[in-house]
Motif scaffolding. Sequence first.
Motif, PDB file in Angstrom:
ATOM      1  N   ALA A 171      29.112  63.800  -2.887  1.00  0.00           N
ATOM      2  CA  ALA A 171      29.264  64.171  -1.482  1.00  0.00           C
ATOM      3  C   ALA A 171      28.355  63.275  -0.642  1.00  0.00           C
ATOM      4  O   ALA A 171      27.362  62.734  -1.133  1.00  0.00           O
ATOM      5  N   THR A 193      35.854  64.881  -1.952  1.00  0.00           N
ATOM      6  CA  THR A 193      37.285  64.929  -1.658  1.00  0.00           C
ATOM      7  C   THR A 193      38.111  64.334  -2.803  1.00  0.00           C
ATOM      8  O   THR A 193      37.616  63.518  -3.598  1.00  0.00           O
ATOM      9  N   ARG A 229      27.755  72.955  -1.796  1.00  0.00           N
ATOM     10  CA  ARG A 229      28.497  71.947  -1.026  1.00  0.00           C
ATOM     11  C   ARG A 229      28.426  70.568  -1.667  1.00  0.00           C
ATOM     12  O   ARG A 229      29.304  69.726  -1.439  1.00  0.00           O
ATOM     13  N   CYS A 230      27.384  70.307  -2.473  1.00  0.00           N
ATOM     14  CA  CYS A 230      27.257  68.992  -3.103  1.00  0.00           C
ATOM     15  C   CYS A 230      28.457  68.696  -4.003  1.00  0.00           C
ATOM     16  O   CYS A 230      28.749  67.532  -4.280  1.00  0.00           O
ATOM     17  N   THR A 267      31.669  70.838  -3.619  1.00  0.00           N
ATOM     18  CA  THR A 267      32.903  71.182  -2.892  1.00  0.00           C
ATOM     19  C   THR A 267      33.199  70.219  -1.746  1.00  0.00           C
ATOM     20  O   THR A 267      34.353  70.126  -1.298  1.00  0.00           O
ATOM     21  N   ASP A 268      32.195  69.482  -1.254  1.00  0.00           N
ATOM     22  CA  ASP A 268      32.428  68.493  -0.197  1.00  0.00           C
ATOM     23  C   ASP A 268      33.069  67.209  -0.722  1.00  0.00           C
ATOM     24  O   ASP A 268      33.530  66.376   0.063  1.00  0.00           O
TER      25      ASP A 268
END
Length: 299
Positions: free
Chosen positions: A235, A269, A263-264, A266-267
């Motif tokens: 990320a 892509t 988030r590291c 799930t962010d």
Amino acid sequence: MDVLVDFQGNWGLGDLLCSDPMMLGLVERFGPKTRIYLNGKCGNVLHNPLVSGPAEAGQHFDHVVEVKLFTHMDPAAYAKLEAMPSLVAHMCSYADVTPSDAKPRLHLSQEDLNVLRRVPLLGKPRVAICADYVDPLRHWPLEHWQTVARSLHEAGAQVIEIGTKDRLGIGTDLVGKLTVRETAAVLSACNLFAGNNSGLFHYAQAAGVPCVTLFSLATPSRFVHAGASVFPVEATGLPCLHCMSRCFATMLQSGCTASPRGRCMTDITVEQVLDAMDAAFQSNQLSAPPLLAERGRHG
């Protein structure tokens, strides 16, 4: 000289594989007549030809190497090991050795390789994907992996699903059907590995397979074996990235501080992962699946 390597704690497969060079370091330190015995969960190291076998009850040893997981050590002391630039160096530090060859190996036998006779390996680029995770902070959503797998399949690659639990429903499904050693043999016949920072990522490196790997808690370079071809995906723009490498002790106390949590991972892509696959195919002079190659030219 009889040496005991005592693995204390529930070590992961990747950590154990990274202790493989320690055996060479011990022989170089104590001499060619050194006999090495193992205790505890030792994983693939048991197949190293420098290892004499499992330790027996009551056996005497001239030297003992205690390989302590963080649950068996003071957090501050273990944090210093986690800050080392290489996981192989981390594992070898328990024995105070620096082997002349730091590359972990699988030591596959013909019996292990026999699995290739019954696994359908098609004459096309073969991409092994492992969507499994244990640590929720190293989890990329399954639907993202499915999108990646579908893109590969539609581009003409053979997707080979490996691991123990998470299925994609696309390609050749070997999830839960192979031993770890058989999975290692299958990896040796693949053109690319994709997955989280996991044990099978380390096995893929040891098999000489280029890897597209998603990272979050730790610095990617720490987990790359000597001479391996690894394309890390992370990320961007997160100040908390690599929290475990920066201060393991603090991470144990605070946990994930991102919002939303994790988030590291799930962010990251799908596009980033496909871009890394393009780069891996190109860098290793592999024939990319036609649609991915076309995508790379216009990306």
